[in-house]
Design a protein around this motif. Structure first.
Motif, PDB file in Angstrom:
ATOM      1  N   TRP A 124     129.931 -65.701 -17.144  1.00 45.07           N
ATOM      2  CA  TRP A 124     131.058 -65.357 -18.014  1.00 45.07           C
ATOM      3  C   TRP A 124     132.297 -66.163 -17.636  1.00 45.07           C
ATOM      4  O   TRP A 124     132.904 -66.821 -18.491  1.00 45.07           O
ATOM      5  CB  TRP A 124     131.322 -63.858 -17.902  1.00 45.07           C
ATOM      6  N   HIS A 125     132.679 -66.097 -16.358  1.00 44.42           N
ATOM      7  CA  HIS A 125     133.832 -66.888 -15.913  1.00 44.42           C
ATOM      8  C   HIS A 125     133.489 -68.363 -15.780  1.00 44.42           C
ATOM      9  O   HIS A 125     134.338 -69.229 -15.991  1.00 44.42           O
ATOM     10  CB  HIS A 125     134.354 -66.369 -14.563  1.00 44.42           C
ATOM     11  N   GLN A 169     131.501 -70.321 -17.550  1.00 44.83           N
ATOM     12  CA  GLN A 169     131.371 -71.151 -18.747  1.00 44.83           C
ATOM     13  C   GLN A 169     131.826 -70.459 -20.027  1.00 44.83           C
ATOM     14  O   GLN A 169     132.532 -71.055 -20.841  1.00 44.83           O
ATOM     15  CB  GLN A 169     129.913 -71.607 -18.914  1.00 44.83           C
ATOM     16  N   LEU A 194     133.960 -67.945 -20.926  1.00 44.94           N
ATOM     17  CA  LEU A 194     135.386 -67.779 -21.225  1.00 44.94           C
ATOM     18  C   LEU A 194     136.079 -69.104 -21.505  1.00 44.94           C
ATOM     19  O   LEU A 194     137.036 -69.159 -22.287  1.00 44.94           O
ATOM     20  CB  LEU A 194     136.089 -67.070 -20.058  1.00 44.94           C
ATOM     21  N   GLN A 195     135.588 -70.154 -20.884  1.00 51.10           N
ATOM     22  CA  GLN A 195     136.245 -71.454 -21.034  1.00 51.10           C
ATOM     23  C   GLN A 195     135.804 -72.199 -22.288  1.00 51.10           C
ATOM     24  O   GLN A 195     136.632 -72.743 -23.030  1.00 51.10           O
ATOM     25  CB  GLN A 195     135.932 -72.321 -19.806  1.00 51.10           C
ATOM     26  N   ASP A 196     134.476 -72.228 -22.513  1.00 53.95           N
ATOM     27  CA  ASP A 196     133.938 -73.129 -23.536  1.00 53.95           C
ATOM     28  C   ASP A 196     133.381 -72.421 -24.765  1.00 53.95           C
ATOM     29  O   ASP A 196     133.103 -73.088 -25.768  1.00 53.95           O
ATOM     30  CB  ASP A 196     132.827 -73.991 -22.921  1.00 53.95           C
ATOM     31  N   TYR A 197     133.192 -71.111 -24.691  1.00 50.35           N
ATOM     32  CA  TYR A 197     132.604 -70.390 -25.831  1.00 50.35           C
ATOM     33  C   TYR A 197     133.440 -69.147 -26.119  1.00 50.35           C
ATOM     34  O   TYR A 197     132.999 -68.007 -25.947  1.00 50.35           O
ATOM     35  CB  TYR A 197     131.144 -70.029 -25.538  1.00 50.35           C
ATOM     36  N   LYS A 198     134.640 -69.399 -26.587  1.00 47.79           N
ATOM     37  CA  LYS A 198     135.601 -68.327 -26.820  1.00 47.79           C
ATOM     38  C   LYS A 198     135.244 -67.458 -28.018  1.00 47.79           C
ATOM     39  O   LYS A 198     135.874 -66.428 -28.250  1.00 47.79           O
ATOM     40  CB  LYS A 198     137.011 -68.907 -26.984  1.00 47.79           C
ATOM     41  N   GLN A 220     138.683 -59.727 -21.151  1.00 45.65           N
ATOM     42  CA  GLN A 220     139.730 -60.739 -21.073  1.00 45.65           C
ATOM     43  C   GLN A 220     140.023 -61.195 -22.493  1.00 45.65           C
ATOM     44  O   GLN A 220     139.217 -61.890 -23.108  1.00 45.65           O
ATOM     45  CB  GLN A 220     139.297 -61.917 -20.194  1.00 45.65           C
TER      46      GLN A 220
END
Length: 417
Positions: free
Chosen positions: A336-337, A339, A341-345, A385
């Motif tokens: 989750w943190h 990949q 949250l960063q790349d698949y919002k 988040q």
């Protein structure tokens, strides 16, 4: 790596040193024969404990009688945790005494200060030794008691009022189970009871987020296949793989044997009526609306776990379908943190397992703690988040420690609101 090993060995060495002091203090009033005999027994148990740790991977645990194996592993864990508790208390006492000595040396020229409690009570150090001994004993008893909890499934109901849930899916019930670890089971009827509790929830869909086995596909024998085949839901049963499913933790005679084992396990999912998602997605329809369910192979942000998962592959063709709400099944919560949250919002909800809540901890209204939280920031329950959410299931089965202490096996029931 070497520094970490030195630190760990130093901590364990101190734990052994302080534990021996506590044991000797507790036995000092006994006759010499008893004192020597009980100390020898304690030393023998210590040797047996560390032999179990050192040769853990070399021991054929599956060939041992289940009761003997369960008692031994529980004893070893309780013994070690107990010694760590002794270390913490005794180290605090030594630090206290060091500070007291420094103060008295400076203020009173080194004149001794009475350590006894006011009113003629026992010395502080003696009190702390007794406290350490009691806590160590409770640890041993606690881990032994935890064996009785390994099949006490807890149903956790979670209402998810998330942004973007299509109207057609509101009110939908989803059951998540994770980390079955079939090779650890020793009671078919108890497992069947757990599966029946899943079915009692009358879910619209059932999701399994990895680790069906410990290592070998044949752990899911004909009886377990029959039991797990009882999982049925109107919108289907979907599954994905966890790190243990690949057979990475055992030696295989050939590469082909390892591949064959994984292929057999994949086929087993299908035989049980589960749709295994391997870096792919499916579109689900309900009440005229659509959501996407994405399932990937194991992907971990931790260096010692593999990255077989490929979200870009799982997303292939999904963007063109214009689906706003997405559920991701990914075994390891560090994904989750690492990949998501960063790349698949656009992933609204990620469902994971893997941690088991370490099968040991405290979960109450006032305190939620487990040693695993020092490795995984998200280790049990719901995390959010922004508009992205993660739920970490505590696991259906068990691995290593054949029990549960404070963190019960979990069946999660989500209701989309």
């Amino acid at each position: 790596m070497i520094l970490r090993l030195i630190i760990i060995l130093s901590i364990l060495g101190l734990a052994e040193y302080y534990s021996l002091i506590v044991v000797r203090s507790a036995l000092k009033s006994l006759p010499s024969v008893w004192r020597v005999s009980l100390t020898a027994i304690y030393m023998l148990l210590t040797v047996i404990t560390w032999l179990g740790f050192i040769f853990f991977r070399q021991i054929n645990w599956a060939s041992m009688p289940h009761l003997l194996r369960n008692i031994y592993i529980s004893f070893v864990l309780g013994f070690v945790v107990g010694k760590i508790l002794v270390l913490m208390i005794m180290l605090v006492d030594d630090i206290r005494r060091l500070v007291t000595w420094l103060i008295t040396s400076l203020a009173y020229g080194g004149k001794a200060v009475d350590d006894a409690q006011p009113g003629g009570g026992i010395e502080r150090s003696e009190f702390l030794k007794r406290t350490a001994l009691v806590l160590g004993g409770l640890s041993l008893l606690g881990f032994t008691y935890g064996i009785t909890n390994r099949y006490k499934y807890r149903v956790r109901k979670v209402k998810l009022d998330l942004a973007g849930i299509p109207n057609g899916f509101k009110g939908m019930k989803i059951v998540q189970i994770s980390d079955i670890h079939t090779g650890s089971f020793d009671d078919h009827s108890a497992v069947l009871h757990g599966i029946e509790r899943v079915m009692d929830q009358n879910a619209d869909m059932i999701l399994f987020t990895g680790d069906l086995v410990n290592n070998h596909a044949d752990e899911v024998d004909a009886r377990y296949q029959e039991i797990f085949s009882k999982l049925k839901a109107p919108m289907g049963v979907y599954s994905t793989l966890g790190n243990h499913d690949y057979g990475d933790y055992v030696q295989w005679p050939t590469k082909e044997a390892k591949v064959a084992n994984l292929n057999t396990l994949k086929d087993t999912h299908g035989k049980m009526g589960w749709r295994l998602l391997m870096n792919e997605h499916v579109v689900l329809e309900r009440g005229g609306d659509k959501i996407a369910l994405i399932g990937i192979e194991n992907w971990s942000a931790k260096a010692n776990f593999p990255k077989y998962g490929d979200l870009s592959k799982a997303y292939h063709g999904l963007k063109e379908k214009d689906i706003s709400f997405k559920i991701l099944m990914s075994h390891d919560p560090s994904h989750w943190h690492g990949q998501v949250l960063q790349d698949y919002k656009d992933v609204n909800l990620t469902l994971s397992g893997h941690t088991h809540g370490m099968q040991f901890g405290v979960e109450s209204k006032w305190l939620k703690w487990s040693p695993v939280q020092y490795i995984y920031n998200e280790w049990a329950g719901l995390y959010s988040q922004g508009d992205q959410h993660l739920y970490v299931n505590r696991g259906f089965g068990f691995l290593g420690y054949p029990g549960r202490l404070g963190v019960m096996p979990e069946i999660t029931v989500f209701e989309l609101a």
